[in-house]
Scaffold this motif. Sequence first.
Motif, short mmCIF file in Angstrom:
data_model
loop_
_atom_site.label_atom_id
_atom_site.label_comp_id
_atom_site.label_asym_id
_atom_site.label_seq_id
_atom_site.Cartn_x
_atom_site.Cartn_y
_atom_site.Cartn_z
N PHE A 1 0.87 -1.18 -0.10
CA PHE A 1 -0.08 0.07 0.22
C PHE A 1 0.72 1.17 0.05
N ILE A 2 1.94 1.27 0.81
CA ILE A 2 2.97 2.32 1.09
C ILE A 2 3.36 2.67 -0.56
N SER A 3 4.06 1.52 -1.09
CA SER A 3 4.50 1.44 -2.40
C SER A 3 3.61 2.21 -3.64
N SER B 1 -7.30 1.92 1.35
CA SER B 1 -8.07 2.07 -0.03
C SER B 1 -7.20 2.27 -1.08
N PRO B 2 -6.92 1.65 -2.05
CA PRO B 2 -6.18 1.81 -3.34
C PRO B 2 -6.88 3.14 -4.14
N PHE B 3 -7.98 3.29 -3.98
CA PHE B 3 -8.43 4.32 -4.69
C PHE B 3 -8.06 5.50 -4.02
N MET B 4 -8.02 5.87 -2.67
CA MET B 4 -7.57 7.04 -1.93
C MET B 4 -6.07 7.02 -1.96
N ALA B 5 -5.27 5.92 -2.17
CA ALA B 5 -3.78 6.05 -2.33
C ALA B 5 -3.56 6.68 -3.73
N LYS B 6 -4.25 6.30 -4.39
CA LYS B 6 -4.04 6.97 -5.95
C LYS B 6 -4.44 8.29 -5.98
N ALA B 7 -5.59 8.69 -5.52
CA ALA B 7 -6.14 10.07 -5.46
C ALA B 7 -5.40 10.98 -4.66
N VAL B 8 -5.10 10.71 -3.52
CA VAL B 8 -4.39 11.74 -2.73
C VAL B 8 -2.75 11.85 -2.95
N GLY B 9 -2.33 10.39 -3.36
CA GLY B 9 -1.07 10.41 -3.81
C GLY B 9 -0.84 11.28 -5.18
N GLY B 10 -1.77 11.38 -6.06
CA GLY B 10 -1.82 11.91 -7.35
C GLY B 10 -1.72 13.37 -7.09
N GLN B 11 -2.65 13.98 -6.07
CA GLN B 11 -2.74 15.36 -5.88
C GLN B 11 -1.54 15.89 -5.12
N LEU B 12 -0.98 14.99 -4.35
CA LEU B 12 0.27 15.47 -3.54
C LEU B 12 1.70 15.80 -4.56
N SER B 13 1.42 14.84 -5.79
CA SER B 13 2.62 14.76 -6.40
C SER B 13 2.64 16.07 -7.18
N LYS B 14 1.53 17.16 -7.26
CA LYS B 14 1.48 18.29 -7.93
C LYS B 14 2.22 19.45 -7.08
N ASN C 1 15.78 16.03 -6.71
CA ASN C 1 17.07 16.41 -6.45
C ASN C 1 17.75 16.63 -5.00
N ASP C 2 16.89 17.14 -4.39
CA ASP C 2 17.00 17.31 -2.80
C ASP C 2 16.69 16.02 -1.98
N SER C 3 17.90 15.42 -1.83
CA SER C 3 17.69 14.22 -0.81
C SER C 3 17.25 14.27 0.26
N TYR C 4 17.34 15.30 1.12
CA TYR C 4 16.58 15.61 2.52
C TYR C 4 15.19 15.87 2.27
N GLN C 5 14.93 16.74 1.24
CA GLN C 5 13.50 16.86 0.94
C GLN C 5 12.76 15.63 0.47
N GLN C 6 13.37 15.00 -0.27
CA GLN C 6 12.84 13.51 -0.55
C GLN C 6 12.55 12.75 0.78
N GLU C 7 13.49 12.56 1.40
CA GLU C 7 13.41 11.83 2.56
C GLU C 7 12.49 12.15 3.63
N GLU C 8 12.24 13.46 3.69
CA GLU C 8 11.12 14.33 4.70
C GLU C 8 9.87 13.88 4.00
N LEU C 9 9.50 14.03 2.49
CA LEU C 9 8.31 13.72 2.26
C LEU C 9 7.93 12.26 2.16
N GLU C 10 9.01 11.35 2.19
CA GLU C 10 8.65 10.08 2.07
C GLU C 10 8.16 9.59 3.64
N LYS C 11 8.72 10.29 4.62
CA LYS C 11 8.59 10.04 5.81
C LYS C 11 7.20 10.49 6.15
N ILE C 12 6.63 11.83 5.67
CA ILE C 12 5.47 12.21 5.83
C ILE C 12 4.23 11.40 5.10
N GLY C 13 4.85 11.06 3.97
CA GLY C 13 3.81 10.32 3.05
C GLY C 13 3.52 9.03 3.73
#
Length: 377
Positions: free
Chosen positions: A285-287, A322-335, A300-312
């Motif tokens: 589910f996390i993946s 819910s896979p649907f929610m993972a796609k919807a929320v993940g997709g919006q956060l990607s922006k 490019n910023d490894s620290y920012q990447q690490e922080e976002l993954e931790k919050i994610g």
Amino acid sequence: MLRDLETTILPQFQLMIEAVEKSCEHRRELELWLKKLKDALYEAADMVDLYDRQLHKEKPMKKLVRKLNIGMSHLALQKSNKIRRSLNKFEKIAFEGNTFHELSNRRPNMTTSIPPQRVFGRDDEREEIINKYLLSKRGFSAVAIVGIAGAGKTTVAQLVYNDERVVEHFDVRIWVCVSREVDVFKHTREMIESASKKECPLLENLDALQGVLMKMIRSKKVLVVFDDVSCDESMNETEWEQLVAPLAVGDNESKMLVTTRTENMPMALCPKNIMRLKDLREDEFISLFMHHAFGETKLNDSYQQEELEKIGKQIVQKLGKSPFMAKAVGGQLSKRREVGAWRAALEREDLNDTAQALLWSYQRLDTALLLLFQSIS
């Protein structure tokens, strides 16, 4: 009243988004409805704000009101009635969105046999269906994949349908998305086209159509997938019997695979084997979430990447598996791959509520869709 509107308006937003994404055919009517909806929303919000401001002034005014012998309850009732009228107007306009739901019913079904490029998990379910049910030589049987909306039923069916073992085992494979009400004539045509990979002959007679289908599958091992079968009190048992009747001429090792949200299925499908779709494992589910939040690239910023993954990973805990929610929320956060934006999302107490998360996702639609709503004036 406000709680009732919450359950009313959110589905209408979903219908609006669906209508915009699928077709421009009724764009003008959609824009007019959105304008009315927006105006009514602002009017209701203004009334609630006004009432709220009056409440803050109420205490110091009480003595003066008593002296003037003005009925405070009468004034409050007037304000309450105005708010109620405003909200009723808003609710009425929201219900007009059902028109677009009816229009979307007429559009072609939206699922195909082609699976997503990346699938997370579901290997166990695929293997069980293929080895335990589809490749068995125990005669004709039907398998049902049952799960809530967005759980991944169609994805599992697609994985099964395209597996090399299945392709080699069956002479003919047929994919039909039923989605809403079964239509014997329409779905028979789709079965013919799916089996032949060609356009169906222009026949207006159901008997002739079924004759074409029977000729194609006679004595052959056939796999038929009925995807997104809606099973409720409106399902027509007779039409289902008519639809599946031609399948009887296939080899007795033919199989049927059904995806549905409920076990209450038409008798004609009679699945003896039911697989209730389980939640993805936590790591899967996390993946899935991370894939939709980051795609195939990293910052490019490894620290920012690490922080976002931790919050994610913390956000994932609020999405109810819910896979649907993972796609919807993940997709919006990607922006908005910013630590502040992701922390703000995490701090939302209502993120684990599907309806609230849908609204949250709507509010962060990409620019093209937001402009359609925001630019109407």
